[in-house]
Write a protein that holds these residues in place. Structure first.
Motif, PDB file in Angstrom:
ATOM      1  N   VAL A  36     -77.286 -44.221  -9.145  1.00 47.47           N
ATOM      2  CA  VAL A  36     -77.189 -42.769  -9.375  1.00 47.47           C
ATOM      3  C   VAL A  36     -76.083 -42.155  -8.514  1.00 47.47           C
ATOM      4  O   VAL A  36     -76.033 -40.929  -8.347  1.00 47.47           O
ATOM      5  N   ASP A  37     -75.216 -43.009  -7.965  1.00 45.42           N
ATOM      6  CA  ASP A  37     -74.065 -42.565  -7.165  1.00 45.42           C
ATOM      7  C   ASP A  37     -74.482 -41.746  -5.948  1.00 45.42           C
ATOM      8  O   ASP A  37     -73.823 -40.766  -5.581  1.00 45.42           O
ATOM      9  N   ALA A  38     -75.606 -42.156  -5.312  1.00 46.58           N
ATOM     10  CA  ALA A  38     -76.100 -41.427  -4.146  1.00 46.58           C
ATOM     11  C   ALA A  38     -75.794 -42.146  -2.840  1.00 46.58           C
ATOM     12  O   ALA A  38     -76.282 -41.741  -1.785  1.00 46.58           O
ATOM     13  N   GLY A  39     -74.986 -43.203  -2.901  1.00 38.62           N
ATOM     14  CA  GLY A  39     -74.681 -43.957  -1.691  1.00 38.62           C
ATOM     15  C   GLY A  39     -73.994 -43.145  -0.617  1.00 38.62           C
ATOM     16  O   GLY A  39     -74.111 -43.444   0.574  1.00 38.62           O
ATOM     17  N   LEU A  40     -73.255 -42.116  -1.031  1.00 39.52           N
ATOM     18  CA  LEU A  40     -72.606 -41.213  -0.081  1.00 39.52           C
ATOM     19  C   LEU A  40     -73.240 -39.826  -0.142  1.00 39.52           C
ATOM     20  O   LEU A  40     -72.597 -38.823   0.158  1.00 39.52           O
ATOM     21  N   GLY A  41     -74.521 -39.782  -0.544  1.00 41.23           N
ATOM     22  CA  GLY A  41     -75.238 -38.506  -0.594  1.00 41.23           C
ATOM     23  C   GLY A  41     -75.324 -37.847   0.764  1.00 41.23           C
ATOM     24  O   GLY A  41     -75.376 -36.623   0.881  1.00 41.23           O
ATOM     25  N   CYS A  42     -75.374 -38.683   1.812  1.00 40.42           N
ATOM     26  CA  CYS A  42     -75.282 -38.212   3.195  1.00 40.42           C
ATOM     27  C   CYS A  42     -74.009 -38.812   3.784  1.00 40.42           C
ATOM     28  O   CYS A  42     -73.870 -40.044   3.826  1.00 40.42           O
ATOM     29  N   PRO A  43     -73.068 -38.005   4.242  1.00 40.44           N
ATOM     30  CA  PRO A  43     -71.775 -38.535   4.694  1.00 40.44           C
ATOM     31  C   PRO A  43     -71.799 -39.147   6.086  1.00 40.44           C
ATOM     32  O   PRO A  43     -70.772 -39.643   6.551  1.00 40.44           O
ATOM     33  N   ASP A  44     -72.950 -39.102   6.772  1.00 37.57           N
ATOM     34  CA  ASP A  44     -73.056 -39.673   8.107  1.00 37.57           C
ATOM     35  C   ASP A  44     -74.280 -40.586   8.163  1.00 37.57           C
ATOM     36  O   ASP A  44     -75.021 -40.716   7.195  1.00 37.57           O
ATOM     37  N   TRP A  45     -74.455 -41.217   9.329  1.00 36.62           N
ATOM     38  CA  TRP A  45     -75.554 -42.174   9.511  1.00 36.62           C
ATOM     39  C   TRP A  45     -75.947 -42.185  10.978  1.00 36.62           C
ATOM     40  O   TRP A  45     -75.073 -42.062  11.836  1.00 36.62           O
ATOM     41  N   PRO A  46     -77.220 -42.272  11.340  1.00 35.48           N
ATOM     42  CA  PRO A  46     -78.398 -42.468  10.490  1.00 35.48           C
ATOM     43  C   PRO A  46     -78.979 -41.198   9.914  1.00 35.48           C
ATOM     44  O   PRO A  46     -79.852 -41.257   9.057  1.00 35.48           O
ATOM     45  N   GLY A  47     -78.535 -40.033  10.403  1.00 32.04           N
ATOM     46  CA  GLY A  47     -79.051 -38.787   9.870  1.00 32.04           C
ATOM     47  C   GLY A  47     -78.316 -38.352   8.619  1.00 32.04           C
ATOM     48  O   GLY A  47     -77.474 -39.073   8.083  1.00 32.04           O
ATOM     49  N   CYS A  48     -78.631 -37.160   8.173  1.00 37.25           N
ATOM     50  CA  CYS A  48     -77.989 -36.595   6.991  1.00 37.25           C
ATOM     51  C   CYS A  48     -77.441 -35.223   7.363  1.00 37.25           C
ATOM     52  O   CYS A  48     -78.211 -34.288   7.625  1.00 37.25           O
ATOM     53  N   TYR A  49     -76.117 -35.158   7.463  1.00 37.53           N
ATOM     54  CA  TYR A  49     -75.465 -33.957   7.982  1.00 37.53           C
ATOM     55  C   TYR A  49     -76.012 -33.613   9.374  1.00 37.53           C
ATOM     56  O   TYR A  49     -76.255 -32.465   9.717  1.00 37.53           O
ATOM     57  N   GLY A  50     -76.236 -34.670  10.171  1.00 33.75           N
ATOM     58  CA  GLY A  50     -76.703 -34.478  11.539  1.00 33.75           C
ATOM     59  C   GLY A  50     -78.186 -34.223  11.682  1.00 33.75           C
ATOM     60  O   GLY A  50     -78.671 -33.976  12.801  1.00 33.75           O
ATOM     61  N   ARG A  51     -78.961 -34.287  10.624  1.00 28.64           N
ATOM     62  CA  ARG A  51     -80.404 -34.043  10.653  1.00 28.64           C
ATOM     63  C   ARG A  51     -81.167 -35.270  10.173  1.00 28.64           C
ATOM     64  O   ARG A  51     -80.652 -36.066   9.393  1.00 28.64           O
ATOM     65  N   LEU A  52     -82.437 -35.380  10.616  1.00 34.44           N
ATOM     66  CA  LEU A  52     -83.290 -36.466  10.128  1.00 34.44           C
ATOM     67  C   LEU A  52     -83.860 -36.162   8.749  1.00 34.44           C
ATOM     68  O   LEU A  52     -84.316 -37.073   8.051  1.00 34.44           O
ATOM     69  N   LEU A  53     -83.863 -34.889   8.369  1.00 33.50           N
ATOM     70  CA  LEU A  53     -84.240 -34.475   7.025  1.00 33.50           C
ATOM     71  C   LEU A  53     -83.029 -33.831   6.364  1.00 33.50           C
ATOM     72  O   LEU A  53     -82.123 -33.333   7.040  1.00 33.50           O
TER      73      LEU A  53
END
Length: 350
Positions: A36-53
């Motif tokens: 579903v092309d969501a591999g880059l849904g969050c551009p960082d790791w391990p969080g998502c845009y700096g958040r755990l949610l």
């Protein structure tokens, strides 16, 4: 003390089986994330845009103004990470529970260590998948790493069950038939990962020919150029059409060779009662997997069918390991069966 160790062994059996099933779920959710092309849904790791949610649009815009938030894709990616984290906790739990058995000669302690190392490497590949923007080499290794964790968990479960049931494995090694089947399966799994990471699933749009040709125009050197540049965003791929055709076509050839090897392996052991059944199942799963591959081409890679094809690859890998386990046990079980027969019906002296 003995009762405590027996309880630990039972829990290790349960947790290793749970780990096997959870690893299958991680692999399939990872495949869904990719499809579903969501591999880059969050551009960082391990969080998502700096958040755990997954955050709201305002926070995402402040943290990564160059990457607009797509909440649905971000949640798919984060759910995959949450399940993978749970799997890592399970691996550590299995290692801790198995600590008292580490010096037991039959307990698979080194497999537990290898499992921990594999899950740590998988975590690194998960990070590189995002930070290197779906670089095909990393995506393919990430898939193979997931399958490695699955096989280690399953082998750990089978070995612990062998300890609990006091079944010892024979020290026989892979012969040429098993080696050929296992080697071709590993190559085919790697080719499958290379197909999906380079978006070559429908580079050939018909069966059995490829774009109307038995030997289509291909750019093999570019298709298997494994030193691609790190830096571009590889979402939807960077290769031209003939390079993708080469990847897809070689994957088909690999499937054909694998099928021949599995048939030869089954034929070799067709009269061995403990192995013929599991190997027959392997061949049946292979045929189903080949039909799924054909259907994906003819139906232009629908999402549910592509996910089912990934599940088929997992099932084929697991079934071959199970068949190998049965082969490793077959001599001992045959010997035990003969011993029981002789004890109940001793031979008549001449």
């Amino acid at each position: 003390m003995q009762a405590s160790l027996e309880r630990r062994l039972k829990w290790l059996l349960r947790l290793s089986l749970l780990g096997t099933l959870l690893t299958v779920l991680v692999i399939l959710v990872g495949a869904w994330t990719r499809l579903v092309d969501a591999g880059l849904g969050c551009p960082d790791w391990p969080g998502c845009y700096g958040r755990l949610l997954v955050p709201d649009n305002d926070h995402a815009a402040l943290h990564h103004p160059d990457v607009p938030l797509d909440a649905s894709k971000a949640w798919v990616e984060m759910i995959h990470r949450y399940i993978a984290t749970l799997l890592g906790i399970l691996v550590v739990s299995v290692l801790a529970l198995g600590w008292p058995f580490r010096k037991h000669p039959q307990y698979p302690w080194f497999i537990s260590i290898a499992l921990l190392a594999s899950i740590l490497v998988q975590g690194a590949f998960g990070a590189f998948t995002v930070t290197l923007k779906l670089w095909p080499q990393v995506v393919t290794l990430h898939l193979l790493g997931g399958l490695s964790v699955l096989l280690l968990f399953l082998w750990l479960h089978l070995r612990i069950r062998g300890v609990a049931e006091q079944k010892l494995l024979n020290a026989q090694r892979l012969n040429i038939w098993w080696g050929m089947a296992v080697g071709l399966l590993i190559v085919q799994l790697a080719l499958g990962g290379w197909v999906t990471s380079n978006y070559a699933g429908i580079a050939c749009q018909d069966i059995p020919t490829c774009n109307g040709q038995w030997w289509p125009a291909m750019d093999i050197s570019e298709g298997f150029h494994v030193t691609q540049t790190v830096g571009p965003n590889y979402l939807h791929g960077q290769l031209h059409a003939e390079a993708r055709v080469a990847i897809h076509f070689i994957h088909r050839m690999g499937a054909l060779l694998l099928g021949i090897a599995l048939l030869m392996l089954w034929y070799r052991h067709r009269r061995a009662c403990h192995v013929a059944g599991p190997l027959g199942l392997v061949v049946a799963i292979y045929v189903f997997q080949a039909l799924l591959g054909m259907a994906n081409v003819l139906m232009w890679l629908p999402l549910w069918l592509a996910l089912l094809h990934t599940a088929g690859a997992v099932l084929l890998t697991v079934s071959l390991l199970w068949a190998w386990w049965r082969w490793r046990l077959s001599k001992e079980e045959n010997y035990t069966a003969q011993a029981d027969l002789y004890s109940s019906h001793p031979p008549v002296p001449s």
